[in-house]
Design a protein around this motif. Sequence first.
Motif, PDB file in Angstrom:
ATOM      1  N   ARG A   8       0.848  -1.270   0.098  1.00 27.91           N
ATOM      2  CA  ARG A   8      -0.080  -0.012  -0.236  1.00 27.91           C
ATOM      3  C   ARG A   8       0.889   1.357  -0.100  1.00 27.91           C
ATOM      4  NH1 ARG A   8      -5.026   1.896   1.167  1.00 27.91           N
ATOM      5  NH2 ARG A   8      -5.964  -0.188   1.708  1.00 27.91           N
ATOM      6  N   THR A   9       0.754   2.069  -1.131  1.00 31.26           N
ATOM      7  CA  THR A   9       1.326   3.167  -1.003  1.00 31.26           C
ATOM      8  C   THR A   9       0.602   4.598  -0.793  1.00 31.26           C
ATOM      9  OG1 THR A   9       1.080   3.626  -3.484  1.00 31.26           O
ATOM     10  CG2 THR A   9       2.901   2.216  -2.815  1.00 31.26           C
ATOM     11  N   THR A  82       9.580  -8.353 -16.751  1.00 35.25           N
ATOM     12  CA  THR A  82       8.426  -7.864 -15.756  1.00 35.25           C
ATOM     13  C   THR A  82       7.317  -6.992 -16.392  1.00 35.25           C
ATOM     14  OG1 THR A  82      10.071  -7.789 -13.780  1.00 35.25           O
ATOM     15  CG2 THR A  82       8.193  -6.287 -13.998  1.00 35.25           C
ATOM     16  N   LEU A  83       6.202  -7.354 -16.206  1.00 35.49           N
ATOM     17  CA  LEU A  83       5.088  -6.404 -16.774  1.00 35.49           C
ATOM     18  C   LEU A  83       4.597  -5.584 -15.680  1.00 35.49           C
ATOM     19  CD1 LEU A  83       2.886  -5.843 -19.134  1.00 35.49           C
ATOM     20  CD2 LEU A  83       1.717  -7.772 -18.243  1.00 35.49           C
ATOM     21  N   VAL A  84       4.499  -4.501 -16.253  1.00 33.93           N
ATOM     22  CA  VAL A  84       3.950  -3.483 -15.014  1.00 33.93           C
ATOM     23  C   VAL A  84       2.495  -2.907 -15.660  1.00 33.93           C
ATOM     24  CG1 VAL A  84       4.052  -1.444 -13.694  1.00 33.93           C
ATOM     25  CG2 VAL A  84       6.110  -2.633 -13.982  1.00 33.93           C
ATOM     26  N   GLU A  85       1.500  -3.025 -14.854  1.00 35.08           N
ATOM     27  CA  GLU A  85       0.223  -2.449 -15.517  1.00 35.08           C
ATOM     28  C   GLU A  85      -0.493  -1.413 -14.699  1.00 35.08           C
ATOM     29  OE1 GLU A  85      -4.040  -3.794 -17.633  1.00 35.08           O
ATOM     30  OE2 GLU A  85      -3.110  -5.304 -16.246  1.00 35.08           O
ATOM     31  N   LEU A  86      -0.491  -0.259 -15.209  1.00 35.99           N
ATOM     32  CA  LEU A  86      -1.215   0.949 -14.536  1.00 35.99           C
ATOM     33  C   LEU A  86      -2.612   0.765 -14.545  1.00 35.99           C
ATOM     34  CD1 LEU A  86       1.392   3.703 -15.782  1.00 35.99           C
ATOM     35  CD2 LEU A  86       1.519   2.058 -13.622  1.00 35.99           C
ATOM     36  N   GLY A  87      -3.588   1.123 -13.544  1.00 32.42           N
ATOM     37  CA  GLY A  87      -4.834   0.892 -13.600  1.00 32.42           C
ATOM     38  C   GLY A  87      -5.416  -0.272 -13.991  1.00 32.42           C
ATOM     39  N   SER A  88      -4.779  -1.422 -13.480  1.00 29.26           N
ATOM     40  CA  SER A  88      -4.924  -2.803 -13.691  1.00 29.26           C
ATOM     41  C   SER A  88      -6.459  -3.401 -13.715  1.00 29.26           C
ATOM     42  CB  SER A  88      -3.922  -3.768 -12.997  1.00 29.26           C
ATOM     43  OG  SER A  88      -4.166  -3.660 -11.675  1.00 29.26           O
ATOM     44  N   GLY A  89      -7.246  -2.950 -12.553  1.00 25.67           N
ATOM     45  CA  GLY A  89      -8.478  -3.495 -12.424  1.00 25.67           C
ATOM     46  C   GLY A  89      -8.603  -4.918 -12.291  1.00 25.67           C
ATOM     47  N   SER A  90      -9.218  -5.484 -13.429  1.00 25.29           N
ATOM     48  CA  SER A  90      -9.367  -6.950 -13.215  1.00 25.29           C
ATOM     49  C   SER A  90      -8.299  -7.941 -13.911  1.00 25.29           C
ATOM     50  CB  SER A  90     -10.782  -7.510 -13.843  1.00 25.29           C
ATOM     51  OG  SER A  90     -10.975  -7.148 -15.433  1.00 25.29           O
ATOM     52  N   TYR A 107       4.983  -9.738 -12.589  1.00 26.87           N
ATOM     53  CA  TYR A 107       3.659  -9.119 -12.963  1.00 26.87           C
ATOM     54  C   TYR A 107       3.384  -7.985 -11.645  1.00 26.87           C
ATOM     55  CZ  TYR A 107      -1.134  -7.775 -14.103  1.00 26.87           C
ATOM     56  OH  TYR A 107      -2.275  -6.702 -14.399  1.00 26.87           O
ATOM     57  N   ILE A 108       3.448  -6.653 -11.819  1.00 26.77           N
ATOM     58  CA  ILE A 108       3.058  -5.658 -11.049  1.00 26.77           C
ATOM     59  C   ILE A 108       1.918  -4.777 -11.574  1.00 26.77           C
ATOM     60  CG2 ILE A 108       4.127  -3.492  -9.969  1.00 26.77           C
ATOM     61  CD1 ILE A 108       6.807  -4.718 -10.506  1.00 26.77           C
ATOM     62  N   PRO A 109       0.695  -5.449 -10.890  1.00 25.44           N
ATOM     63  CA  PRO A 109      -0.613  -4.485 -11.282  1.00 25.44           C
ATOM     64  C   PRO A 109      -0.525  -3.232 -10.253  1.00 25.44           C
ATOM     65  CG  PRO A 109      -0.888  -6.404  -9.960  1.00 25.44           C
ATOM     66  CD  PRO A 109       0.595  -6.341 -10.224  1.00 25.44           C
ATOM     67  N   VAL A 110      -0.937  -2.169 -10.767  1.00 25.47           N
ATOM     68  CA  VAL A 110      -1.156  -0.925 -10.033  1.00 25.47           C
ATOM     69  C   VAL A 110      -2.468  -0.412 -10.085  1.00 25.47           C
ATOM     70  CG1 VAL A 110      -0.274   1.283  -9.654  1.00 25.47           C
ATOM     71  CG2 VAL A 110       1.466  -0.157 -10.489  1.00 25.47           C
ATOM     72  N   ASP A 111      -3.203  -0.272  -9.041  1.00 23.35           N
ATOM     73  CA  ASP A 111      -4.520   0.164  -9.028  1.00 23.35           C
ATOM     74  C   ASP A 111      -4.847   0.776  -7.488  1.00 23.35           C
ATOM     75  OD1 ASP A 111      -6.944  -0.657 -10.800  1.00 23.35           O
ATOM     76  OD2 ASP A 111      -7.683  -0.305  -9.067  1.00 23.35           O
ATOM     77  N   VAL A 112      -5.863   1.749  -7.428  1.00 21.93           N
ATOM     78  CA  VAL A 112      -6.493   2.137  -6.178  1.00 21.93           C
ATOM     79  C   VAL A 112      -7.261   1.136  -5.374  1.00 21.93           C
ATOM     80  CG1 VAL A 112      -6.129   4.443  -7.031  1.00 21.93           C
ATOM     81  CG2 VAL A 112      -8.383   3.226  -7.160  1.00 21.93           C
ATOM     82  N   SER A 113      -7.729   0.054  -5.924  1.00 23.53           N
ATOM     83  CA  SER A 113      -8.757  -0.818  -5.315  1.00 23.53           C
ATOM     84  C   SER A 113      -7.798  -2.067  -4.746  1.00 23.53           C
ATOM     85  CB  SER A 113      -9.807  -1.200  -6.316  1.00 23.53           C
ATOM     86  OG  SER A 113     -10.309  -2.339  -5.703  1.00 23.53           O
ATOM     87  N   ILE A 137      -1.249  -0.656  -4.245  1.00 18.76           N
ATOM     88  CA  ILE A 137      -2.258   0.142  -4.128  1.00 18.76           C
ATOM     89  C   ILE A 137      -1.698   1.520  -4.290  1.00 18.76           C
ATOM     90  CG2 ILE A 137      -4.200   0.717  -2.608  1.00 18.76           C
ATOM     91  CD1 ILE A 137      -3.880  -1.703  -0.933  1.00 18.76           C
ATOM     92  N   ALA A 138      -1.825   2.140  -5.298  1.00 16.53           N
ATOM     93  CA  ALA A 138      -1.408   3.429  -5.832  1.00 16.53           C
ATOM     94  C   ALA A 138      -2.120   3.992  -6.669  1.00 16.53           C
ATOM     95  CB  ALA A 138       0.022   3.288  -6.193  1.00 16.53           C
ATOM     96  N   ASP A 139      -2.131   5.233  -6.748  1.00 14.64           N
ATOM     97  CA  ASP A 139      -2.763   6.109  -7.830  1.00 14.64           C
ATOM     98  C   ASP A 139      -1.816   6.441  -8.778  1.00 14.64           C
ATOM     99  OD1 ASP A 139      -3.846   8.248  -9.427  1.00 14.64           O
ATOM    100  OD2 ASP A 139      -4.564   9.748  -7.828  1.00 14.64           O
ATOM    101  N   PHE A 140      -1.781   5.873 -10.272  1.00 19.85           N
ATOM    102  CA  PHE A 140      -1.031   6.217 -11.134  1.00 19.85           C
ATOM    103  C   PHE A 140      -0.864   7.368 -11.813  1.00 19.85           C
ATOM    104  CE2 PHE A 140      -4.949   4.932 -13.344  1.00 19.85           C
ATOM    105  CZ  PHE A 140      -5.050   6.035 -14.314  1.00 19.85           C
ATOM    106  N   THR A 141      -1.950   8.453 -11.397  1.00 27.07           N
ATOM    107  CA  THR A 141      -1.626   9.888 -11.651  1.00 27.07           C
ATOM    108  C   THR A 141      -0.584  10.323 -10.929  1.00 27.07           C
ATOM    109  OG1 THR A 141      -3.502  10.582 -10.361  1.00 27.07           O
ATOM    110  CG2 THR A 141      -3.972   9.711 -12.772  1.00 27.07           C
ATOM    111  N   ARG A 142      -0.171   9.892  -9.921  1.00 25.67           N
ATOM    112  CA  ARG A 142       0.920  10.487  -9.135  1.00 25.67           C
ATOM    113  C   ARG A 142       2.207   9.622  -9.169  1.00 25.67           C
ATOM    114  NH1 ARG A 142      -2.459  10.990  -3.356  1.00 25.67           N
ATOM    115  NH2 ARG A 142      -4.382  12.037  -4.204  1.00 25.67           N
ATOM    116  N   SER A 143       3.135  10.431  -8.961  1.00 24.02           N
ATOM    117  CA  SER A 143       4.739   9.468  -8.927  1.00 24.02           C
ATOM    118  C   SER A 143       4.325   8.289  -8.147  1.00 24.02           C
ATOM    119  CB  SER A 143       5.508  10.439  -8.350  1.00 24.02           C
ATOM    120  OG  SER A 143       5.898  11.583  -9.471  1.00 24.02           O
ATOM    121  N   ILE A 144       4.959   7.269  -8.446  1.00 24.70           N
ATOM    122  CA  ILE A 144       5.131   5.866  -7.957  1.00 24.70           C
ATOM    123  C   ILE A 144       6.464   5.470  -7.954  1.00 24.70           C
ATOM    124  CG2 ILE A 144       2.514   5.549  -8.197  1.00 24.70           C
ATOM    125  CD1 ILE A 144       3.469   3.501 -10.467  1.00 24.70           C
ATOM    126  N   ALA A 145       6.701   4.443  -7.079  1.00 26.11           N
ATOM    127  CA  ALA A 145       8.116   3.763  -6.906  1.00 26.11           C
ATOM    128  C   ALA A 145       7.747   2.409  -7.314  1.00 26.11           C
ATOM    129  CB  ALA A 145       8.906   4.167  -5.651  1.00 26.11           C
TER     130      ALA A 145
END
Length: 323
Positions: A8-9, A82-90, A107-113, A137-145
Motif C-alpha cells: 500500500r502506497t 516484468t510487466l507493470v500494468e497501470l490501472g490494472s483493474g481485473s 507482474y506488477i499491477p497498480v490500482d487504487v482498489s 495500491i497506488a494512484d497512477f496519476t501520481r509519482s510511484i516507485a
Amino acid sequence: MPPFQLTRTLPEDATGAALRADVLGGLTSVPKTLPPKWFYDARGSELFEDITVLPEYYPTRAEREILLVRAGEIAAATGARTLVELGSGSSDKTRHLLDALPDLHSYIPVDVSESALTAAAEVLLAERPGLTVHALIADFTRSIALPQAPGPRLVAFLGGTVGNLLPAERAVFLRSVRALLEPGDSLLLGTDLVKDEDVLVAAYDDAAGVTAEFNKNVLTVIDRELGADFDASDFDHVARWDRDNEWIEMRLRARTALTVKIPELDLVVQFEKGEELRTEVSAKFRQDGVSAELAAAGLELRQWWTDSEGRFALSLSSPPAGR
C-alpha cells in the motif's frame, strides 16, 4: 519471495480524502466538473463491464483484437521479464500479454482498489503458478516507485484511459512514466483514434441507456459517501463530440433548477435549469499526435499497431538509445 505481495502506497483514507477534494473543487468551479474515476464503485464497475460488450462500444473489442494478433510481436520487441500494468483493474486483457511473454518473471499491477488487485492476483496465480505478483495500491496519476523486479520491464497502460486526462495532465503523466523507465524498458500505450462523429457519440450514448446509468452513478457515489441528496432522475445524460479538441465529453444536464446539499462538505450547490456538469473527457488521437506527446515526455515511438478497422491503436515506445 512469496508469489503474491501487496504494498500500500496510499494512506488508508486516501480515497475518501480525494473524493472530498474533487467534489468540493469540482462543484464550486465554473463550469462544474467531476473526474471520471468516481464512476467506479462496485456498481459502476459492473456497468462498465456491461458497456464493453454493447454493440456501439468498440474500444474494448478493438484493443483485444490487437492484443490477440500482436502479443507475440510485443513480446519479441520488448523481451520483458516484468510487466507493470497501470490501472490494472481485473487484469483481464493483460492475460494475452502474460501468455505471450516467454521469459516473464513478475507482474506488477497498480490500482487504487485493494479488492480488485487481490481478486485478480488470485486468479492469475491459480492459472500461472510460476508467476510472481507484487501488487501496488497506488494512484497512477501520481509519482510511484516500483518494487525491485528483473528487467527489461514493460509498462502497460491500456484501455484508452490516457484519453481521460486533459492535455496538461497527460504531459505530466507521461513524464512520470518516463521517469520509471530504465534503458531497455518500454511503454505500451492504448489510444482510441479519431473517427466518424456518429460512431464516437454512439459509443458514449448507447441505445440501451447503459452509459447513461453509468454516468449518473457518480451522483449515487457522492450521495452514499458524502451524504448528498442528489437525485439521478433530475439529470439527463449528454455525450458530445468536441471537434476542436477532438474529444468526447460526457455531461449531466439538470432538468430543472435545483439545490443539492452535501453535508459532509458543508456545501450547498445550485444548478440552473439546463446547467451541465462535465463528468468525463475522452480524447481521441492520431498517430502523429501520440508520437509528439511521447517525444515531449522523452520517449520515442517504436511501433504502432491498430485493429483491422483502424479504430484503436497500441503504441510501443521507449527512452531513446543512449539516454
